[in-house]
Design an enzyme around this catalytic site. Structure first.
Site, PDB file in Angstrom:
ATOM      1  N   SER A   1       0.842  -1.199   0.000  1.00  0.00           N
ATOM      2  CA  SER A   1       0.000   0.000   0.000  1.00  0.00           C
ATOM      3  C   SER A   1       0.876   1.246   0.000  1.00  0.00           C
ATOM      4  O   SER A   1       1.791   1.376   0.831  1.00  0.00           O
ATOM      5  CB  SER A   1      -0.865   0.046   1.264  1.00  0.00           C
ATOM      6  OG  SER A   1      -1.914  -0.862   1.156  1.00  0.00           O
TER       7      SER A   1
ATOM      8  N   ALA B   1       2.897  -2.376   3.769  1.00  0.00           N
ATOM      9  CA  ALA B   1       2.807  -1.337   4.797  1.00  0.00           C
ATOM     10  C   ALA B   1       2.314  -2.034   6.065  1.00  0.00           C
ATOM     11  O   ALA B   1       1.415  -2.873   5.993  1.00  0.00           O
ATOM     12  CB  ALA B   1       1.807  -0.272   4.365  1.00  0.00           C
TER      13      ALA B   1
ATOM     14  N   MET C   1      -2.117  -6.768   6.782  1.00  0.00           N
ATOM     15  CA  MET C   1      -3.265  -7.550   6.294  1.00  0.00           C
ATOM     16  C   MET C   1      -2.917  -8.247   4.973  1.00  0.00           C
ATOM     17  O   MET C   1      -3.773  -8.404   4.105  1.00  0.00           O
ATOM     18  CB  MET C   1      -4.479  -6.627   6.073  1.00  0.00           C
ATOM     19  CG  MET C   1      -4.858  -5.774   7.272  1.00  0.00           C
ATOM     20  SD  MET C   1      -6.160  -4.594   6.871  1.00  0.00           S
ATOM     21  CE  MET C   1      -6.014  -3.456   8.260  1.00  0.00           C
TER      22      MET C   1
END
Ligand SMILES: O=P(O)(O)O[C@H]1O[C@H](CO)[C@@H](O)[C@H]1O
Ligand SMILES: Nc1nc2[nH]cnc2c(=O)[nH]1
Length: 324
Positions: free
Chosen positions: A67, A150, A253
Site C-alpha cells: 500500500s 505497509a 493484512m
C-alpha cells in the site's frame, strides 16, 4: 432523529460505489464450508501463456508493491503494463493505493515483473485468489518473490518510516484454518505439507542488511516478525497487546499467504515491511488512531529510499545462487 426526506431517498438510490467492479465473494459450496477449490493448474497456465505472449523477456524476480508503495514499479525500464482487467482469470484491485496492473520490464540488467496492487482477504477474495498472481508468476518463470507491505509497528523500538526485513511470520489466519493452500493439493505446484521454517531466505536477509549499511540506512533498518490479520479494521488495543506478547513486531493484512503460496511452489522469498504507523497499545486519551491515509503518506515519504534499496537488492539477489 431528523425525519427522512425524499431527497435523502433519491441520494441513496443514486449512490454509485467508488469502484464499479467488485470482486465476487467466496461462496458456500453447499456443505457449510467456504469453497477453496481454486483454479486448476491448466487454468493458471492459460493466464501465464497470455502474459508470456505479451512480453519479450522472462522475469526472474517478481515484486509485490505494498500500500502506497506502487511507485516501486516506476523504476522499471522498457515497461510493459498490463491492467488486471485485461488478464484472463485475474482478480481486480479495489483498494486505494493499489493501482491494479502488472508491470514487466527491467531494473538494471534484471528482468522483473511487479504487481502494482495486490489482493487482500478483506476485499472479499478467498486467500487462494489473493495469491493467484504468485502461482502465475511461478508459471511464467519467476524464481524469486519480493513482497513489500505497509505495516503497523508493534515493537516499541520501531519508528514510523522504519523498514523491517521480515525474518519470519505468524500466520494468525492459518491458526483458524484459513490458508491459501486449503483444499485439494496439486503436486505440480508443490507438496501437500510444505515446511515453513525457512520461509524467508537467509542469504537474502543477510544481503539486505549489508546493502542497508552501504546505503546508510542502518538507522531505519530492522528485522522482525510480521503477522497478517484479516482486516479491514485496524486492531484493538487488547489485540495488539496480545500480538506483542507472542513476539510480533509488525502487523498488516497481507503477505503471509503470498509467502506461503510462493514457498509451496519453491520460490525464494524476501519480504519488507514499511512501518507506516505506531500500533496503539495503550488506552490513553491522547493515543492516536491508525488510518489508511497515514499509511499511504508514509509510503510516499519513503518512496525514494525504497526504490533505491529495492533496485540494489534486485541486482544483488540476481547474482547469487541460493537454495530457498
Ligand atoms: O499490506 P499492504 O497491501 O501493503 O497494505 C496494508 O495497509 C492497508 C491498511 O492501511 C492494508 O491493506 C494493509 O494490508
Ligand atoms: N492490520 C494492520 N495493517 C496495517 N497496515 C498498515 N498499518 C497497519 C496496522 O496498524 N494494522
Amino acid at each position: 432523529m431528523a425525519p427522512i426526506n425524499a431527497n435523502d431517498i433519491n441520494d441513496a438510490k443514486n449512490f454509485v460505489p467508488a469502484k464499479q467492479v467488485l470482486p465476487e465473494v467466496e461462496t458456500d459450496n453447499g456443505n457449510g464450508k467456504a469453497s477453496s477449490k481454486g483454479y486448476s493448474y491448466e487454468t493458471l497456465q492459460e493466464t501465464a501463456n497470455f502474459l508470456l505472449s505479451r512480453i519479450s523477456e522472462i522475469p526472474s524476480i517478481g515484486v509485490i508493491c505494498g500500500s502506497g508503495m506502487g511507485s516501486l514499479a516506476e523504476i522499471i525500464k522498457e515497461a510493459v503494463r498490463i491492467p488486471y482487467e485485461d488478464i484472463p482469470n485475474f482478480p481486480v484491485s479495489t483498494v486505494e493505493g493499489h493501482h491494479g496492473q502488472l508491470v514487466f520490464g527491467n531494473i538494471g540488467d534484471v528482468a522483473v515483473v511487479a504487481m502494482q496492487g495486490r489482493f487482500h482477504y478483506y476485499e472479499g477474495y478467498p486467500l487462494w485468489k489473493c495469491c493467484l498472481p504468485v502461482r502465475v508468476m511461478k508459471l511464467i518463470g519467476v524464481k524469486t518473490l519480493i513482497a513489500t507491505n505497509a505495516a503497523g509497528g508493534l515493537n516499541p523500538t520501531y519508528k514510523i518510516g522504519d523498514v523491517m526485513i521480515v525474518r519470519d511470520h505468524i500466520n494468525m489466519m492459518g491458526f483458524a484454518g484459513n490458508n491459501p493452500l486449503h483444499g485439494p493439493n496439486d503436486e505440480r505446484f508443490g507438496p501437500r505439507f510444505p515446511p515453513m521454517s525457512k520461509a524467508y531466505n537467509y542469504e537474502f536477509r543477510k544481503i539486505a542488511k549489508e546493502v542497508a549499511q552501504e546505503l546508510n540506512m542502518e538507522n531505519i533498518i530492522r528485522e522482525g516478525v510480521y503477522t497478517c490479520l484479516g482486516g479491514p479494521n485496524f486492531e484493538t488495543v487488547a489485540e495488539l497487546n496480545m500480538l506483542k506478547m507472542v513476539g510480533v513486531d509488525a502487523v498488516g493484512m497481507s503477505t503471509v499467504h503470498e509467502v506461503i503460496t510462493a514457498r509451496h511452489c519453491d520460490m525464494n522469498v524476501f519480504a519488507l515491511s514499511l512501518i507506516t504507523n505506531e500500533c496503539v497499545t495503550s488506552y490513553a486519551d491522547d493515543a492516536g488512531e491508525a488510518n489508511h491515509e497515514e499509511v499511504l503518506d508514509v509510503g510516499r515519504m519513503r518512496q525514494d529510499i525504497l526504490r533505491k534499496y529495492v533496485s540494489v537488492l534486485i541486482d544483488r539477489f540476481s547474482k547469487i545462487e541460493t537454495n530457498p
